[in-house]
Design an enzyme around this catalytic site. Structure first.
Site, PDB file in Angstrom:
ATOM      1  N   SER A   6       0.856  -1.188   0.000  1.00 10.71           N
ATOM      2  CA  SER A   6       0.000   0.000   0.000  1.00 10.71           C
ATOM      3  C   SER A   6       0.890   1.236   0.000  1.00 10.71           C
ATOM      4  O   SER A   6       1.678   1.442   0.933  1.00 10.71           O
ATOM      5  CB  SER A   6      -0.882   0.003   1.241  1.00 10.71           C
ATOM      6  N   HIS A  31      -1.540  -1.477  -4.026  1.00 12.90           N
ATOM      7  CA  HIS A  31      -2.755  -1.040  -3.324  1.00 12.90           C
ATOM      8  C   HIS A  31      -2.717   0.485  -3.163  1.00 12.90           C
ATOM      9  O   HIS A  31      -1.759   1.039  -2.639  1.00 12.90           O
ATOM     10  CB  HIS A  31      -2.804  -1.739  -1.969  1.00 12.90           C
ATOM     11  N   ASP A  33      -4.782   3.790  -1.752  1.00 13.51           N
ATOM     12  CA  ASP A  33      -5.834   4.208  -0.818  1.00 13.51           C
ATOM     13  C   ASP A  33      -6.336   5.600  -1.154  1.00 13.51           C
ATOM     14  O   ASP A  33      -5.595   6.578  -1.045  1.00 13.51           O
ATOM     15  CB  ASP A  33      -5.276   4.177   0.613  1.00 13.51           C
ATOM     16  N   MET A  35      -8.894   8.470  -0.066  1.00 16.17           N
ATOM     17  CA  MET A  35      -9.693   8.914   1.089  1.00 16.17           C
ATOM     18  C   MET A  35     -10.205  10.324   0.831  1.00 16.17           C
ATOM     19  O   MET A  35      -9.482  11.158   0.283  1.00 16.17           O
ATOM     20  CB  MET A  35      -8.815   8.931   2.347  1.00 16.17           C
ATOM     21  N   HIS A  64      -8.538   1.220  -3.560  1.00 12.80           N
ATOM     22  CA  HIS A  64      -9.421   1.094  -2.388  1.00 12.80           C
ATOM     23  C   HIS A  64     -10.054   2.454  -2.117  1.00 12.80           C
ATOM     24  O   HIS A  64      -9.394   3.356  -1.626  1.00 12.80           O
ATOM     25  CB  HIS A  64      -8.549   0.614  -1.207  1.00 12.80           C
ATOM     26  N   MET A  66     -12.114   4.867  -0.128  1.00 15.41           N
ATOM     27  CA  MET A  66     -12.716   5.163   1.180  1.00 15.41           C
ATOM     28  C   MET A  66     -13.385   6.520   1.056  1.00 15.41           C
ATOM     29  O   MET A  66     -12.922   7.524   1.590  1.00 15.41           O
ATOM     30  CB  MET A  66     -11.628   5.159   2.258  1.00 15.41           C
ATOM     31  N   MET A 135     -11.128  -5.351   6.305  1.00 13.24           N
ATOM     32  CA  MET A 135     -10.338  -4.347   7.013  1.00 13.24           C
ATOM     33  C   MET A 135     -10.006  -4.867   8.409  1.00 13.24           C
ATOM     34  O   MET A 135     -10.906  -5.201   9.178  1.00 13.24           O
ATOM     35  CB  MET A 135     -11.123  -3.030   7.144  1.00 13.24           C
ATOM     36  N   ASP A 171      -6.427  -6.000   5.030  1.00 11.39           N
ATOM     37  CA  ASP A 171      -5.806  -4.673   4.978  1.00 11.39           C
ATOM     38  C   ASP A 171      -5.792  -4.034   6.361  1.00 11.39           C
ATOM     39  O   ASP A 171      -6.845  -3.764   6.935  1.00 11.39           O
ATOM     40  CB  ASP A 171      -6.637  -3.814   4.000  1.00 11.39           C
TER      41      ASP A 171
END
Ligand code: DX5
Ligand code: ZN
Length: 219
Positions: A6, A31, A33, A35, A64, A66, A135, A171
């Protein structure tokens, strides 16, 4: 076992080099992330950065999200280069529709479950899934401690999925010491941020995670 570093814990000012190091070390997917400062308290990167990463690596991009209302952004993120696009069930009341949108846009569909969410919420969308992201921390930050209820959740998820060809990814707080038990519980992707990019040699950290998970599986 697939190892998915990640980039959240990488140096964002030297992202290209960080990615090249884990790619050379045999990482299986990257990966990323995303957000939005609403669904989770933190804010990270969006489509332009993913487009730049896409041009720099051959690794599949495991994005991913979020973010709130993820279904509004499916096309944008798939166009930016996501190979796997994972949305949070907690952010998505119309999950079946959102998963169809991801596949129609040409990506593999993923759903993430927060630590408090039971795997049974997926019971009626099992055939719409390519990946489930369990998660093992509350999403938002790297470097948090692993929440051990993830083991049982992974086992229950595996039973629910039966013989379906779906990746089970974990994760949050993944390290060499829990890689083995996670593999035995049924995880097929290990996402690791701080234990890879916080290490002095991220390439060696990728190899160590793989070794730990494979030794455990064959034991
Ligand atoms: C957290 C992110 C993770 C994060 C994991 O919300 O979804 O992908 O990078 O970081 P570590 O491996 O440090 O727990
Ligand atoms: Zn993540």
């Amino acid at each position: 076992m697939r190892i998915a570093p990640s980039i959240l814990s990488a140096d964002f000012a030297a992202l290209g080099e960080a990615i090249a190091r884990v790619e050379a070390a045999g990482a299986d997917q990257l990966h990323i992330d995303v957000m939005d400062g609403h669904f989770v308290p933190n804010l990270t990167i969006g489509p332009p950065v993913i487009e730049s990463i896409r041009k720099r690596t051959r690794l599949p991009l495991d994005v991913h999200l979020m973010i709130e209302e993820p279904e509004r952004w499916v096309e944008t993120y798939v166009k930016a280069g996501a190979d796997y696009l994972t949305i949070h069930v907690e952010a998505c009341p119309h999950l079946e529709r959102a998963l169809s949108l991801i596949r129609e846009a040409g990506a593999k569909s993923g759903v993430a479950l927060n630590p408090a969410t039971a795997p049974e919420v997926l019971e009626y969308v099992l055939d719409d899934l390519d990946l489930v992201l369990v998660m093992s921390v509350n999403p938002g930050f790297g470097g948090q401690s692993f929440i051990p209820t993830a083991y049982e959740k992974i086992r229950r998820l595996r039973a629910l999925l039966g013989s379906r060809d779906v990746l089970v990814s974990v994760d949050g707080g993944v390290k060499v010491d829990n890689a083995g038990p996670l593999a035995r519980a049924g995880a097929t992707v290990l996402v690791a941020g701080s234990s890879v990019f916080g290490a002095s040699d991220p390439g060696a950290a990728v190899a160590a995670l793989r070794r730990a998970s494979e030794v455990a599986k064959s034991a």
